[in-house]
Design a protein around this motif. Structure first.
Motif: not given
Lengths: 695, 695
Positions: B672-677, B679-682
């Motif tokens: 939510a804070d755009a520290r990770r995307t 896609i990355e998390v997925q």
């Protein structure tokens, strides 16, 4: 101020004694050095140390006196304090009299850069603390409000102050202010006044808020009070409505006002918000916004202004169940409560557990108690001194007739105890008022967990019989029978059964008619109810944001002696979350290389979302620290010729540590966001012994 | 809308063709199944798939048409879109007509809970993007403004619209609106109108904003335009001031207005802010706050309202140096510019590098160009479609005479291209106006890097000689000599040298007098200047926050078919930073254990500062997803009977992953804070194949 606890007081007394001993020792030392004709540097050093010690002693003594007397410090020292503070606030643009180049307008102030940043921070904390953590429904309604809404709320009729006019110049004054000034001056000027006279004046002071226009007028006459500047006669007091009035649209036909509070915007939206919440109670709505009050004669600087920001909550509950699911999480909190009874018996406020106060019925219900506690936590989080914060219950005559209970969060400042938050259980008053005026039901529905059997009164007039007997008046009689109160109907039932007839009063005509057994059947029947529709009660915490910020200024402000000891430096000890800027970045001297590093650090801070400022002027580092202390910047980074590390200095302790360049933005962000404490960080990195004790 | 690039268009055409083929195939399939009397479940499944495909085809086709025609989609589809959107916005309380239970007031709207949260998020992003990143000085001034300030700014005289009144009922109308409606209707009703007549009407439309009161009146007369509801005659057009007027204080003597913009609060504080900035230029001040405009007849829903939030910047610069130190960081950005010349030659806006536009002189200077680029970045960050955003330069006749250059950020929505941000180089106009009215110098001082020799004109009247000759008028003549413009003085000097005498016009009396060589000495001397005092220029980016938010609603809104394919579901694709709630937490079914876990996760999210909502109703999970998609919640956490992990579902892709319970709050906060995307998390966590394609 609530008097300090005995423990605190004793600790303070020990401190004062210790400091006094240190001052005495140092005085002797100075005298000895001078007598020995020691070299100038040594003497100066000793003198400076003495000055520091004396200032510290003065400061602790003041605190002790203040604590011991419950705030009855001399008016003089309060005024000096306020003057130093105001001077700092105005000079550093915390606030600016609005439209200053045009001579200003009384009661209107701008927030300048540091003030504005603090306000934004306070509102962000409020949103996190209340809206987010309590899942409130926030709304944002206009300032311009049509008359109808404020008629319903009672503001058109009752939002007034009593005013008198100079009969010749037309200058306007608040009648109560003139009377108050007269009484206070009389009491001060003539301490030897006869006791009965003194009692009378004191009584006037105590009753000031209760006087009607006529009573106030009589007092003004009795004491021969005239217009303060011209000594002309004054008009009789009359109510002046404090709402700014305007006209909506081009026709001039739609009367409007600038809202005197944000609450009405929430009430008129109750139906939609209730639906939005899945038609479930309880829920709270909140609003942050401007409100307006066209003061007759604004006083007390930032505390009584004509335009201000309110943050208001309306928590809607079932009047039969004002428990709060999260009350247990705050029940053990202890802070100063000042219940009605203690005020009436002239006792002092006492630290009380809120759970205890609710259990004892001192605070009306859990939900009100919960919000009192949450308000306490909010104010403490901002940096309000807990020892100068109390919750005072309204006296019975202060409360509106419909209110179940009211408490004000009062904060002590140089103007005395100031009401900063009002917490009121307003029962169903507001929703009912708008239901009546708008003809829209603002109600909630409750389904009983199991059906309830309720005895219902059934009154069935016999229309045929009534028609035959009363002819044209039959309809009126029928209606009178139908609207009878239960008591009245049961009395009639009994009479009809025993006497065969009963008398009925027709309120529309004032006549009495005789009713016989054939004309009506009255019975009580059991009905099974599955739920009920009711008007919710509302519990309203209302925050005067500007007042809280002003009190925060007072509580966070202190002075300490400068490096040379000859100067008083101003500091605001704002918590990092409130501070207008979290960190400054200084190249030690004017040098391209240092500036490049400083700019890189500043950019890194900005990327982390840390409000920071870079200062590349060639001013001495001590002066630059002093400048930023004066606006309450908690951390300063100084870049010197060491390429690997920089100095981070904390504002209040003036302690310094060395932190690697590439880590410093993250470290400062962590401390500013309270993810780590300064103490923790200090233990991680090497400290710096400053050569200059005032850096 | 700017027409799409050829590449985009080709890609879309391929998509449409593919989708059409898929629809055809599926139609055949359905027919075959029905012919074969296949079982109901299989037929239904095939039918639903066909419905989905058709909807997708419809949606892509629409996009293609819209791109190809540069936005000239039919009025009908725009209106349908707007209706679906407005319905969603009102039903989900993004906004509410203010004082609805009292019938509302035209042009006043409340933000309900999701709207209010979005507004707070947009303002927080604005503060970070402008105030923090550019180190601006933010101020906060009152809405109530005394007349003097708005006289100086020109609003008292010129902030007007031309109004006509129904001569019998007194109903008010904007004169240009009536004319516009008449012309548009005529053109639509009569497509076979003679070409010259058509041309005339089109010319009227084009000139609408330029007509004087007299010209507008003449047109209304010429076309016989009457009062729209009653057909009564109309008054002549006359200017109606659009400021809400009020009275400050109780005397009724201090006229005030509600500010029509926040900018004036900054201008009147220039002197203090300049000093606060270390007496250095350039610097920018900023203000966020309410502004008011008492519209004659509000139209266009949320786009033209009577009270709105502005976010304004006043960037003060040396008029001789409008370079910007950070311009190089944005110079390569490319977006739609629509310069004056392209508009005059009826060309389309073109994607242009801002660096190129400044270098070519299309945009007047680097600072203006810098703010245009930063505004582009800001709007893109919010989620405004870059293809429906353009910067349009004001035509020469649109600009105030003093302005050096003006550009509007225009966003395309169903109402057409809407001005949402104004970016103007207003030169020194505002500061000079307040200097004149307040008699306070609002100026800056510049020290030259090296002293400059400047030729100064020196006019020294010989008082004795003038006195002898002109007697009583001598002083007047002396003053007339002293205030001569340089050209005039040099002409006189030449005449005195050649003829021995010259004629002088006394503007105070209108007389001409003869001056002789003895009466005055005129010379040019070289003076060495070390610096100069000047009035700074101001570059003003002014953001209409409500308009931006409305356009954002339009750009983020889309519909997709429901699970069963029989329903259109609404979705807002807000970026997480803008979304009103970042995450919802659902127990899969009503169950105490699941609820406990869900509450724990919700608390953890709240602690991380993530706005979240828990939904423990027993509604199907698909419906709960649909409900939150409709207010644009980007992530949903579903708690099921697996004790170790929970499902996280992303709104737009509907993709789901399994994340350990104890990690989920941090993961959602990071995304939510755009520290990770996402896609990355997925890629980090196992995915879930949903049995239900619409969850």
């Amino acid at each position: 101020m609530a008097p300090g606890s005995e423990d605190d007081m004793n600790a303070l007394r020990v401190l004062v004694a210790d400091k006094q001993a240190a001052v005495d020792r140092q005085s002797n030392e100075v005298r000895a050095l001078k007598a020995a004709k020691a070299d100038e540097v040594a003497v100066n050093k000793a003198v400076n140390l003495l000055k520091d010690l004396k200032l510290e002693l003065q400061s602790i003594s003041k605190e002790l006196v203040s604590k011991a007397t419950g705030g009855e410090t001399s008016v003089l020292s309060r005024e000096t304090f306020r003057k130093t503070l105001s001077n700092t606030l105005e000079r550093r643009l915390f606030y600016i009299p609005s439209f200053k180049i045009y001579g200003g307008v009384a009661g209107l102030y701008d927030y300048g850069p540091p003030g504005c940043a603090i306000k934004a921070n306070v509102l962000a904390i409020w949103r996190q603390h209340f809206v987010l953590e309590e899942n409130m429904l926030e709304v944002d309604c206009p300032c311009v409000t049509p008359e109808m809404v404020l008629k319903a709320s009672g503001h058109v009729e009752k939002f007034t102050d009593l005013m008198v006019k100079d009969e010749k110049t037309g200058a306007c004054y608040r009648a109560d202010h003139l009377l108050k000034d007269f009484v206070k001056e009389s009491l001060e000027k003539d301490p030897l006044m006869p006791p009965d006279k003194k009692e009378e004046l004191k009584h006037v002071l105590a009753m000031l808020d209760e006087f009607t226009a006529e009573q106030l007028g009589a007092k003004l006459k009795k004491y021969g009070i005239k217009s303060p500047e011209t000594k002309n006669s004054l008009s009789d007091p009359y109510p002046f409505n404090l709402m700014f009035s305007t006209s909506i649209g081009p026709t001039g036909l739609l009367q409007g006002y600038l809202r005197p509070e944000t609450a009405q915007g929430i009430f008129v939206n109750f139906r939609d918000l209730y639906y939005y919440n899945g038609s479930k109670l309880p829920f709270a709505a909140a609003q942050i916004g401007q409100a307006f009050r066209n003061e007759i004669a604004p006083r007390q600087g930032l505390l009584r202004v004509r335009e201000f920001t309110l943050a208001e909550i309306e928590h809607f509950v079932n009047p039969d169940d004002k428990s709060h699911p999260k009350f247990s999480t705050v029940a053990n909190l202890e802070f100063y409560l000042y219940p009605r009874e203690e005020q009436m018996t002239l006792k002092q406020p006492v630290k009380t557990q809120i759970g205890h106060a609710v259990a004892k019925g001192i605070v009306n219900n859990e939900t009100l108690g919960y919000f009192i506690a949450r308000t306490y936590l909010f104010l403490a989080r901002l940096g309000i001194d807990k020892e100068r914060l109390r919750f005072r219950q309204h006296l019975q005559n202060e409360m509106a007739h419909y209110a179940a209970d009211c408490w004000d969060a009062e904060i002590e400042c140089s103007y005395g105890w100031i009401e900063c938050v009002g917490l009121a259980d307003r029962s169903a008053y507001d929703l009912k008022a708008h239901t009546d005026m708008s003809k829209t039901d603002l109600v909630a529905h409750e389904t009983f967990s199991e059906p309830k059997d309720v005895a219902q009164l059934l009154v069935v007039p016999n229309k045929k019989e009534l028609g035959m007997f009363f002819k044209k008046s039959a309809k009126m009689v029928q209606e009178a029978l139908e609207v009878m109160e239960e008591v009245e109907a049961l009395k009639m039932k009994a009479e009809l059964e025993s006497e065969g007839m009963a008398s009925l009063h027709l309120c529309t005509t004032g006549q009495r008619v005789t009713i016989t057994r054939e004309m009506v059947s009255i019975s009580k029947e059991i009905e099974t109810l599955h739920g009920r529709t009711f008007t919710p009660s509302v519990i309203e915490p209302s925050f005067g944001v500007g007042r809280i910020i002003y009190c925060l200024f007072e509580h966070c402000f202190y002075t300490r002696s400068s490096n040379a000891g000859d100067d008083q430096l101003n500091v605001f000890r704002f918590p990092a979350s409130v501070a207008p800027i979290k960190c400054t970045v200084f190249p030690l001297v004017q040098n391209v290389k240092l500036e490049v590093t400083a700019k890189e650090i500043s950019s890194a801070l900005t990327r982390e979302g840390v409000a920071n400022k870079i200062d590349i002027t060639g001013t001495s580092i001590g002066k630059r620290y002093a400048r930023t202390d004066e606006i309450g910047v908690p951390f300063a980074i100084t870049v010197d010729f060491d390429e690997k590390t920089v100095t981070v200095r904390e504002r209040d302790t003036k302690a310094q540590i060395r932190v690697p360049v590439e880590e410093v933005a993250k470290v400062v962000n962590d401390v500013a966001d309270a993810r780590r404490t300064w103490i923790e960080v200090q233990s991680h990195y090497p400290g710096v012994m400053s050569k200059d004790s005032n850096q």
